[in-house]
Design an enzyme around this catalytic site. Structure first.
Site, PDB file in Angstrom:
ATOM      1  CG  HIS A  31       1.519  -0.957  -4.055  1.00  0.00           C
ATOM      2  ND1 HIS A  31       0.496  -1.418  -3.253  1.00  0.00           N
ATOM      3  CD2 HIS A  31       2.031  -2.064  -4.655  1.00  0.00           C
ATOM      4  CE1 HIS A  31       0.406  -2.733  -3.350  1.00  0.00           C
ATOM      5  NE2 HIS A  31       1.315  -3.157  -4.188  1.00  0.00           N
ATOM      6  CG  ASP A  87     -13.669  10.425 -21.436  1.00  0.00           C
ATOM      7  OD1 ASP A  87     -12.494  10.681 -21.767  1.00  0.00           O
ATOM      8  OD2 ASP A  87     -14.463   9.782 -22.146  1.00  0.00           O
ATOM      9  CE  LYS A  95      -3.509  -5.264  -2.740  1.00  0.00           C
ATOM     10  NZ  LYS A  95      -2.760  -6.476  -2.569  1.00  0.00           N
ATOM     11  CG  HIS A 144      -2.420  -9.171  -5.557  1.00  0.00           C
ATOM     12  ND1 HIS A 144      -2.736  -8.037  -6.283  1.00  0.00           N
ATOM     13  CD2 HIS A 144      -1.224  -8.915  -4.982  1.00  0.00           C
ATOM     14  CE1 HIS A 144      -1.778  -7.142  -6.170  1.00  0.00           C
ATOM     15  NE2 HIS A 144      -0.853  -7.642  -5.372  1.00  0.00           N
ATOM     16  CG  ASP A 158     -21.556  -3.558  11.429  1.00  0.00           C
ATOM     17  OD1 ASP A 158     -21.202  -4.680  11.837  1.00  0.00           O
ATOM     18  OD2 ASP A 158     -21.574  -2.545  12.149  1.00  0.00           O
ATOM     19  CE  LYS A 166      -1.999  -2.835  -6.631  1.00  0.00           C
ATOM     20  NZ  LYS A 166      -0.626  -2.856  -6.922  1.00  0.00           N
TER      21      LYS A 166
END
Length: 477
Positions: free
Chosen positions: A395, A402, A222, A220, A227, A397
């Site tokens: 979508h 604080d 991404k 899952h 470089d 996350k």
């Protein structure tokens, strides 16, 4: 015949019940959920357990995972950070969470990073393509979902342009989430242009996968690295926000950060761990370096998956929640917490932390939506605020603590991210970046409907029953 079927029924239930009782890795809730399914649907339930009951990629995959990380720790430990540096880099209030994150797969806080929060999907795509077009050495990309839409094609064409001018390009896609692209002419065009391709957890032999593992154990992640100096981390797949495969829930609302500095090397190592697992390459084939930025903040990569120890992600979230002193804000599209996370959230609210939770109002998963709402009364009673975002499928996350600590990446707060998926996240300590992420979270709140305890109490009984039924079998979803 009736006697034979009854005897078979009893044998099946007893056999699978003993198997479930012998497993030390299951929670009591998961055992109960499986017992219910086996009792109500003995034949179908047994088949479901056979396909999805156990989280294991097989001995070969586990062995290869160990070999890969043994190589990384022996040859690239200087890029992974040192445990003894954590105390110097991290505020004592948040040490426990950063130490715990470092225990998962050996990535510890490193100094010298900076980050920019991308404005929106269009800005992210424009900057990403510009970065790939400016690449001089190599580009590494990995996506769970990679579509051949505008965004996915733009990325593929940028990789092909880079490969044709001599840049080493490596591209990975999950075998299930990106199955359409992998079978498309665009994938072949990329290979013909010199882009080196790999499939994470391929689906070319589905029967073998079902017999030896689980078909829904997925990558899952991404990850984009350019470089060794630039990396992207967040919730965005290589797909348009219109997300045509599920257009009725669009737009997909994502968050992405563009990082430079020392953290890039850690994210590259995580990518390479997947690449080596899929291709059999060794770490000696890659040139690795770190480019810290003077005065940059401290950050670390956290990668989790079915070949890591169980419970690592919910325990990390719980550690972060436990560190909160003033406020905590969290957004996730899929909220099916285990007891560890649920109790941590309620405990934080009870001790006076301002806990704000942001979920989508309309979810593309009906059972996740139902299971999520089964927890609303408990959370609201503890003093948490809940907001349901109206402007598409939220979508993103995100977690901020604080105003000082932020976590972004691919992990949802559900059992798939906790147990089944390979995930990638970056945990950082920096007031400026955390402020930017928190402002984005506040933007989500502004586009949401607040959920009150009175509203939840007024829900019809049949709706409450349905939510609780789905939550009961949640541990096996």
């Amino acid at each position: 015949m009736a006697t034979l079927l009854l005897a078979l029924h009893v044998l099946i239930v007893i056999g699978f019940t003993l198997r479930i009782l012998l497993r030390d890795d299951l929670s009591p809730q998961a055992r109960l959920a499986w017992f219910i399914i086996l009792a109500v649907l003995p034949y179908v339930g047994s088949f479901i357990y056979f396909l999805f009951g156990e989280i294991d990629l097989g001995n070969r995959a586990n062995r290869r995972h160990k070999e890969v990380f043994d190589q990384i720790r022996s040859k690239a430990s200087h890029l992974m950070g040192a445990p003894e540096e954590t105390e110097r880099l991290i505020d004592p209030l948040y040490l426990t969470a950063f130490r715990y994150a470092g225990s998962i797969n050996g990535f510890h806080p490193v100094a010298g990073s900076r980050a920019d929060l991308m404005t929106d999907a269009a800005a992210t795509n424009a900057q990403l393509i510009a970065d790939i077009d400016a690449a001089q050495s190599h580009v590494h990309v990995l996506y769970y979902i990679w579509l051949d839409d505008r965004t996915g094609t733009d990325v593929a064409q940028a990789l092909m342009r880079a490969a044709r001018r001599g840049v080493t390009c490596r591209a990975m896609a999950d075998g299930l989430g990106s199955r359409g692209l992998i079978k498309s002419p665009l994938w072949q065009e990329m290979e013909d242009a010199g882009v080196r391709l790999a499939v994470a957890l391929p689906m070319d032999k589905p029967l073998r996968t079902m017999l030896t593992s689980r078909i829904d154990l997925r990558n899952h992640r991404k990850i984009t690295v350019i470089d060794g100096r630039i990396t992207y981390c967040g919730s965005r797949n290589s797909a348009d926000p219109e997300f045509l495969v599920k257009a009725r829930y669009a737009p997909w609302v994502d968050i992405m950060l563009r990082f430079e500095g020392a953290i890039v090397a850690q994210n590259e190592l995580l990518f390479l761990s997947d690449w080596m697992q899929a291709t059999g390459d060794n770490l000696d084939r890659f040139t690795l370096a770190s480019y810290p930025i003077e005065g940059g903040f401290a950050a670390q990569v956290m990668g989790d998956g079915p070949t890591e120890r169980r419970g690592a992600t919910p325990q990390l979230f719980s550690a972060l929640i436990g560190c909160a002193r003033k406020d905590l804000m969290l957004s996730t599209p899929y909220f099916v917490p285990d007891a560890t996370v649920l109790e941590a959230l309620c405990s934080a609210a009870h001790r006076g932390v301002a806990v704000t939770l942001i979920f989508p109002k309309v979810n593309d998963s009906w059972f996740v939506a139902a299971a999520s709402r089964s927890y609303y009364r408990r959370l609201l009673s503890a003093g948490c605020e809940i907001h349901e975002f109206k402007g598409g499928l939220l979508h993103a996350k995100t977690l901020t603590v604080d105003g000082k600590v932020a976590l972004v990446g691919s992990s949802n707060l559900d059992l798939r991210s906790f147990d089944l998926n390979y995930e990638n996240n970056i945990l950082l300590q920096d007031e400026d970046v955390t402020r930017a992420v928190r402002e984005r979270q506040q933007h989500y709140v502004a586009g949401s409907d607040p959920v009150t305890l009175d509203q939840v109490s007024a829900w019809p009984r049949h709706r409450r029953i349905w939510n609780n039924v789905i939550a009961t079998i949640g541990p096996v979803l």
